[in-house]
Motif scaffolding. Structure first.
Motif, mmCIF file in Angstrom:
data_model
loop_
_atom_site.group_PDB
_atom_site.id
_atom_site.type_symbol
_atom_site.label_atom_id
_atom_site.label_comp_id
_atom_site.label_asym_id
_atom_site.label_seq_id
_atom_site.Cartn_x
_atom_site.Cartn_y
_atom_site.Cartn_z
ATOM 1 N N LEU B 259 22.852 -11.392 -4.095
ATOM 2 C CA LEU B 259 22.108 -10.980 -5.288
ATOM 3 C C LEU B 259 20.699 -11.558 -5.275
ATOM 4 N N GLY B 262 18.763 -9.919 -2.229
ATOM 5 C CA GLY B 262 18.564 -8.501 -2.557
ATOM 6 C C GLY B 262 17.576 -8.353 -3.699
ATOM 7 N N GLY B 263 17.768 -9.158 -4.738
ATOM 8 C CA GLY B 263 16.898 -9.062 -5.902
ATOM 9 C C GLY B 263 15.455 -9.383 -5.536
ATOM 10 N N LEU B 329 23.188 -5.874 -9.104
ATOM 11 C CA LEU B 329 21.963 -6.046 -8.326
ATOM 12 C C LEU B 329 20.834 -5.207 -8.927
ATOM 13 N N THR B 333 17.399 -6.675 -10.251
ATOM 14 C CA THR B 333 16.164 -6.209 -9.626
ATOM 15 C C THR B 333 15.177 -5.707 -10.670
ATOM 16 N N THR B 397 21.376 -15.577 -11.089
ATOM 17 C CA THR B 397 22.519 -14.863 -10.516
ATOM 18 C C THR B 397 23.831 -15.335 -11.136
ATOM 19 N N GLU B 407 30.530 -14.880 -8.622
ATOM 20 C CA GLU B 407 29.593 -15.587 -7.765
ATOM 21 C C GLU B 407 29.967 -17.068 -7.761
#
Lengths: 362, 460
Positions: B259, B262-263, B329, B333, B397, B407
């Motif tokens: 996360l 990716g974020g 995600l 984002t 996250t 997570e």
């Protein structure tokens, strides 16, 4: 310069066309394959049932952080009472108790995942209430009769409701637990001081450290927590039950076939205990002279199984995979349970003065 | 002569005793304060160490290494994670060798992480000798990559392409029971994206089609041909290559890093585009970007996660379901992109109009002005703010726990609740998780300081 820039664009367009054409060509073949597969006889709408068969997995809404009901073992496998119910359904429908996928569902998520049918089955310690039944989905069979109770230190001498007047009570914030607590004290005209925490683990830590006289939660929870205390025998769970919490697996609205399948599997687990069928003796029981046993295990006649799209051995597989109701209960919460020990009480079979009861296989 | 040398020499640094006398014992009050603080510090440190060694029960931390690392990822499929981490290790090494500086921090931290996990002095039936060996091998891979990256032949563009390829390959390894055909389709799709990006890059750098592009197109054509050929072998084409691992079984650090990385990677370009859009003279673009930024910034992250995870599903048809992890995600984002956009806008405003005019006067087009003149200066000015934003994102996250994704913190809570005894041991678990977050955030902020030094931010 301009022409040079155009060339790649042309190439791209051709590519895009080719890919679309290819994708378009691919789709019909898939459809043909689907038709070739034999469809199980549907009754009701069968939407979820078909989806489960196609996917080869039952998606269950569960928990990963509730001891005894839905939690993780050392290898990260989902285990627990609720999870085993899900496994039973997977074993019956797909023939493999491992063919489950467990979504960790938070309290706020429970309704929406049923409403959107994101899960095939919600087996997450959910209390069946009238409004949830109307709005969320179909509640199948009550598999666990829980109720909110109180835990106190034995040395405090508290035994009845009246003894708790003016006590401080540790409770989680914003839950029905808190509301039930307030209602109960008000009904009895008693005063109390709430010590509120966000997190359940903090509530019990605070209670053990002596920051409150009483803590309240569902009795199954209290039993689990007491087991972890340094001296479990110093604490008592009072005999008072202030709320009804029938914990029930639920399925999304709109697929009667699937609703009935989950019910028949749940009832099979209960009937199996009543008939004395266990994981160990199930294969011998197939040869049993008892006609009820033979019907349940699919040895004699078809008692609605094929109408639901199941084969006659489906319930046999479910029981063989996870055991009967009593075995599931004892595995986690029995005297030698791996999670904690909780007397069966209301969760005894009806024949043992409990409430667990299933319609006959006929 | 000798006198002038004397004068040029800086004064001798004071000895430790002098330093102590001057700074700690320069008055009666300060002396008392120093003595008091020595006692306070001594007892605190002793207390903490005593607690760590004698009181704390670390079983819920050390007994579940894989749960913390990868969550419920099927244990018989763990080699896929191992392979992916090895790829990442070698790439970090390669980037360290090629680019040096900033990447070194990450590469070294990664190596240290592998070494620490490999050498953990605990008994565990999961951390077997082969697993530990594999982890140590990753350290070697980083070093190997580093040596490779130092070679003259290996250029920055090669490393960049290797990264893009690796991300693709890792996705293909980690996720999915995709069939051969689906795999090829995915590869073709990404090759196309790659080509488009490359063309844009070329347009900026003022060039035509060069050999790299030709190779890319050739690869895409070969893949396409393979896919068309496969259509005649439906059995082969539809056999899944690898067993599917649903993202519901992902957890622990795997999800946290997924996360966060990716974020960060996704929100940065989106943020830059939004910032440019907000300054655009086209009313539609400007209104859209401004609305997006203001709406997202005006809502707490928790709400956005709920929107994406729960509410969005109510409006989507069942066929168009997006994976739960992906939904989280997306939420992260979007949230981060809005903040990045405002940070970048601040940087854009800091670039003087004169720069743009000068660029115009030498004949650069507007894309070139933006990408070669304005953005580099703007981004450099806002590195601290953006890194701060990324650290916040990394810590945020943990919020995905509320949409049921386990997570690191979620796994910690699950472990606490997996045994009655552990419920009393939550302090140990939470302290451990806090340390993991602190170390990771510190590495990020240390790397950003290095980047600032390299780029000379704050020196002019």
């Amino acid at each position: 310069m301009r022409q040079k820039a155009l060339l790649p664009l042309v190439v791209l367009t051709i590519f895009a066309l080719l890919v679309t054409a290819c994708g378009g060509a691919a789709t019909p073949t898939e459809e043909v394959e689907e038709v070739e597969e034999p469809m199980p006889a549907p009754s009701g709408s069968g939407e979820i049932f078909n989806r489960v068969i196609e996917r080869g997995k039952v998606v269950c809404g569960g928990r990963t952080d509730l001891l005894g009901f839905g939690y993780l073992d050392e290898a990260g496998r989902n285990i627990g009472f609720d999870i085993d119910l899900c496994r039973a359904v997977a074993a019956a429908v797909l023939g493999d108790a491992e063919a489950i996928e467990v979504f960790a569902i938070t309290a706020a998520d429970r309704g929406p995942v049923l409403q959107t049918a994101e899960v095939d089955m919600l087996s997450r310690n959910v209390t069946w209430t009238s409004s949830r039944d109307a709005q969320w989905g179909n509640f199948t069979v009550i598999m666990f009769y829980d109720g909110q109770g109180y835990m106190v230190r034995r040395e405090s001498g508290i035994e009845t409701q009246e003894d708790m007047d003016g006590a401080s009570v540790c409770v989680t914030s914003g839950t029905t637990t808190e509301k039930n607590l307030a209602d109960d004290f008000r009904n009895h005209g008693l005063e109390f001081e709430a010590v509120i925490f966000e997190d359940t683990a903090s509530v019990y830590n605070a209670y053990e450290e002596g920051r409150c006289d009483v803590t309240t939660s569902d009795k199954s929870q209290l039993a689990a927590v007491r087991e972890g205390f340094e001296n479990p025998d110093d604490h008592a769970i009072l005999g008072i039950t202030i709320s009804k919490e029938p914990l029930t697996p639920a399925v999304p609205h709109g697929d009667d076939q699937w609703f009935d399948i989950v019910k028949i599997v749940m009832y099979a687990l209960i009937n199996a205990e009543e008939m004395g069928i266990t994981m160990a003796n199930i294969d011998e029981m197939k040869e049993s002279g008892d006609v009820g046993v033979r019907r349940l295990l699919g040895e004699e006649g078809d008692w609605g199984y094929t109408d639901l799209g199941l084969d006659s051995e489906a319930l046999y597989r479910a029981i063989k995979a996870v055991g009967n109701y009593g075995e599931i209960y004892d595995r986690y919460m029995g005297p030698l349970g791996i999670a904690f020990t909780l007397p069966r009480d209301l969760n005894n079979l009806w024949s043992n003065r409990g409430l667990i009861y299933a319609p006959p296989v006929k | 002569m000798s006198i002038s040398t004397e004068a040029a020499r800086p004064p001798e640094p004071p000895g430790p005793l002098t330093w102590v006398r001057r700074n700690l014992f320069n008055s009666l009050f300060n002396s008392l304060l120093t003595i008091l603080m020595v006692f306070v510090i001594f007892y605190t440190v002793r207390g903490v160490i005593y607690w760590i060694v004698n009181v704390a029960d670390w079983r819920p931390v050390v007994n579940f290494p894989f749960l913390y690392l990868v969550g419920q990822y099927p244990r018989d499929q763990l080699w896929r994670i191992g392979l992916s981490t090895s790829l990442i290790a070698i790439l970090f090494g390669l980037s360290w060798g090629t680019w040096g500086g900033l990447i070194r921090t990450f590469a070294v931290s990664l190596g240290a992480f592998f070494a620490v996990v490999a050498l953990l002095p605990v008994q565990s039936n999961e951390l077997t000798i082969p697993v530990r060996g594999a982890l140590l091998a990753n350290v070697l891979l980083i070093f190997l990559g580093f040596r490779l990256g130092r070679l003259q032949a290996v250029k920055g563009s090669f490393t960049a392409i290797a990264w893009l390829l690796a991300i693709e390959v890792i996705t293909l390894i980690l996720l999915p029971g995709l069939s051969l055909r689906e795999t090829l389709t995915l590869l073709i799709g990404s090759a196309l994206v790659f080509i488009i990006v490359y063309i844009i890059y070329q347009a900026i750098r003022v060039g035509g089609i060069n050999s790299t592009l030709r190779i890319l197109i050739l690869i895409a054509v070969i893949l396409l041909a393979a896919e068309i050929a496969l259509a005649s072998f439906p059995n082969l084409a539809n056999t899944p290559l690898l067993q599917k691992v649903a993202t519901t079984s992902w957890g622990g650090l795997l999800v946290t890093f997924f996360l966060a990385a990716g974020g960060i990677v996704l929100s940065f370009p989106i943020g830059v585009v939004l910032a440019l859009g907000r300054r655009s003279s086209l009313p539609v673009v400007k209104v859209f970007c401004t609305t997006f930024i203001e709406v997202v910034r005006g809502v707490p992250l928790v709400t956005i996660l709920f929107m994406f995870s729960v509410i969005l599903q109510l409006f989507m048809p069942p066929e168009a379901r997006i994976d739960r992890l992906l939904r989280a995600l997306m939420g992260m984002t979007f949230f981060s992109a809005a903040y990045t956009a405002e940070n970048v806008r601040g940087g854009l405003q800091a670039v003087s109009q004169g720069q743009v005019e000068a660029a115009k006067s030498v004949g650069l087009n507007s894309v070139q002005i933006m990408s070669l003149i304005v953005l580099p200066q703007a981004l450099r000015a806002v590195i601290p703010a953006i890194v701060g934003q990324f650290i916040a994102l990394f810590k945020d996250t943990t919020l995905v726990i509320i949409v049921g994704i386990n997570e690191l913190l979620g796994i910690g809570k699950s472990i606490i609740n997996s045994d009655p005894e552990f419920i009393q041991l939550q302090a140990e678990v939470f302290i451990f998780i806090a340390m993991v977050f602190w170390i990771s955030s510190y590495i990020l902020s240390y790397a950003s300081r290095q980047l600032e030094t390299t780029l000379g931010v704050g020196e002019r």
